[in-house]
Design an enzyme around this catalytic site. Structure first.
Site, PDB file in Angstrom:
ATOM      1  N   LYS A  54       0.796  -0.972   0.007  1.00  0.00           N
ATOM      2  CA  LYS A  54      -0.181   0.100   0.010  1.00  0.00           C
ATOM      3  C   LYS A  54       1.028   0.998  -0.031  1.00  0.00           C
ATOM      4  CE  LYS A  54      -4.261  -2.872   2.428  1.00  0.00           C
ATOM      5  NZ  LYS A  54      -3.993  -2.684   3.440  1.00  0.00           N
ATOM      6  N   GLN A  98      -4.299  -1.800   9.813  1.00  0.00           N
ATOM      7  CA  GLN A  98      -4.503  -2.725   8.807  1.00  0.00           C
ATOM      8  C   GLN A  98      -4.780  -3.321   9.853  1.00  0.00           C
ATOM      9  OE1 GLN A  98      -3.186  -3.642   5.481  1.00  0.00           O
ATOM     10  NE2 GLN A  98      -3.960  -5.086   6.395  1.00  0.00           N
ATOM     11  N   ASP A 121     -10.675   3.164   3.336  1.00  0.00           N
ATOM     12  CA  ASP A 121     -10.838   1.761   3.906  1.00  0.00           C
ATOM     13  C   ASP A 121     -12.534   1.138   3.528  1.00  0.00           C
ATOM     14  OD1 ASP A 121      -9.045  -0.357   3.442  1.00  0.00           O
ATOM     15  OD2 ASP A 121      -8.930  -0.096   5.651  1.00  0.00           O
TER      16      ASP A 121
END
Ligand code: NAD
Length: 298
Positions: A54, A98, A121
């Protein structure tokens, strides 16, 4: 008949090139580009490799990228305080924590602490609610379903009036993509059936699908005879089915019997190289969207 391959690797390249141009325009207009913080707690190897990818992608697009690694014994209170710091940081437009987190931390509390305006997200209940309402309310779509929809649209598959069957009802894939495909609007307007472990006669449902989206996590679940000739098949499953003895790397397989399915389907995504590369791409797209919103709001 041999199915057309819908390559996520190729689509990722196209979308990232489009985003790169947007970042250039943003910097010209506002003197800064999108800011993304990636918060990694602990040293889970899979999480570390996802976060590294990422970060690499964000940097390649010219983002302001902050990597914030925390020890796995960080308290929930301290993690929530860290998120609050980034919620207030004007140079940060996207906050990514995460998952999974260590057991002593409540994941829902962490997701709820991220400002919905920076939830790139798309996991915050506010953004999931807006996704369900649809239309102009939609802010950030969750990344994997967004990637699936993008692949369907970019592959030229007609969605309006199409029979869509989604195998799986998870919160991160099955449920949201079912809602998204049934919405009113472009890339949707489909008639959706969501099937799961309690469904009777899975095969009969799959056989009706013009677009079959499979996210079960069961290798080879979908047999070629379950596929309607000419259908578009999106295989979300990523299953480790062995190890390559020479490289030591995992051998991955989807939820669809790919070789045989290629003989029946009209279009199909491979595993790997299908939906996988689209997820991070959509995270980048959400971050660019957030940056525009933060920089241009009055
Ligand atoms: P999950 O385990 O949370 O949910 C699986 C769903 O499939 C469940 O709702 C279950 O009811 C259904 N299911 C399981 N076995 C079934 C069966 N035999 N018949 C009918 N339904 C069945 O999984 P998830 O998080 O949605 O992930 C699904 C798969 O997609 C996994 O292989 C995962 O690794 C993969 N995945 C890939 C990406 C990506 O490529 N970016 C992202 C997320 C998930």
């Amino acid at each position: 008949m041999s199915a057309e391959i819908i390559s996520g690797t190729q689509m990722r390249k196209e979308i990232l090139a489009e985003l790169e141009q947007e970042v250039v325009r943003m910097k010209e207009a506002h003197g800064k580009g999108p800011g993304l913080v990636t918060i990694l707690v602990g040293e889970n190897p899979a999480s570390m490799s996802y976060v590294t990818l990422k970060i690499k992608t964000a940097l390649s697009l010219g983002f302001h990228e902050v990597q914030d690694n925390q020890p796995d014994d960080i308290s929930e209170e301290d993690l929530l305080a860290l998120i609050e710091k980034y919620n207030k940081d004007p140079d940060i437009h996207g906050i990514l924590v995460q998952l999974p987190l260590p057991r002593h931390i409540n994941e829902d509390a962490v997701i709820n602490a991220i400002s919905p305006d920076k939830d790139v997200d798309g996991f915050h209940p506010v953004n999931l609610g807006k996704m369900v309402i649809g239309g102009d309310e939609v802010r950030y779509l969750p990344c994997t379903p967004a990637g699936i929809q993008e692949m369907i649209v970019r592959s030229g598959t007609e969605t309006s009036g199409a029979e869509v069957v989604v195998v799986g009802r998870s919160n991160i894939v099955g449920k949201p993509i079912s809602v998204m495909m049934g919405q009113k609007g472009p890339g949707a307007n489909s008639t959706v059936t969501m099937v799961h472990t309690r469904t009777q006669d899975l095969a009969a449902h799959c056989k009706r699908a013009d677009i079959l989206i499979v996210a079960a996590g069961v290798p080879g679940l979908v047999k070629p005879e379950w596929i309607k000739p000419g259908a578009t098949v999106i295989d979300v499953g990523v299953n480790r089915v062995g190890t390559n003895e020479e490289t030591g790397k995992a051998i991955l397989s989807g939820d669809v019997d790919y070789e045989e399915a290629c003989k029946v389907a009209g279009k199909i995504t491979p595993v790997p190289g299908g939906v996988g590369p689209m997820t991070i791409t959509m995270l980048m797209k959400n971050t660019v969207k957030s940056a525009w919103w933060h920089l241009e709001r009055k």
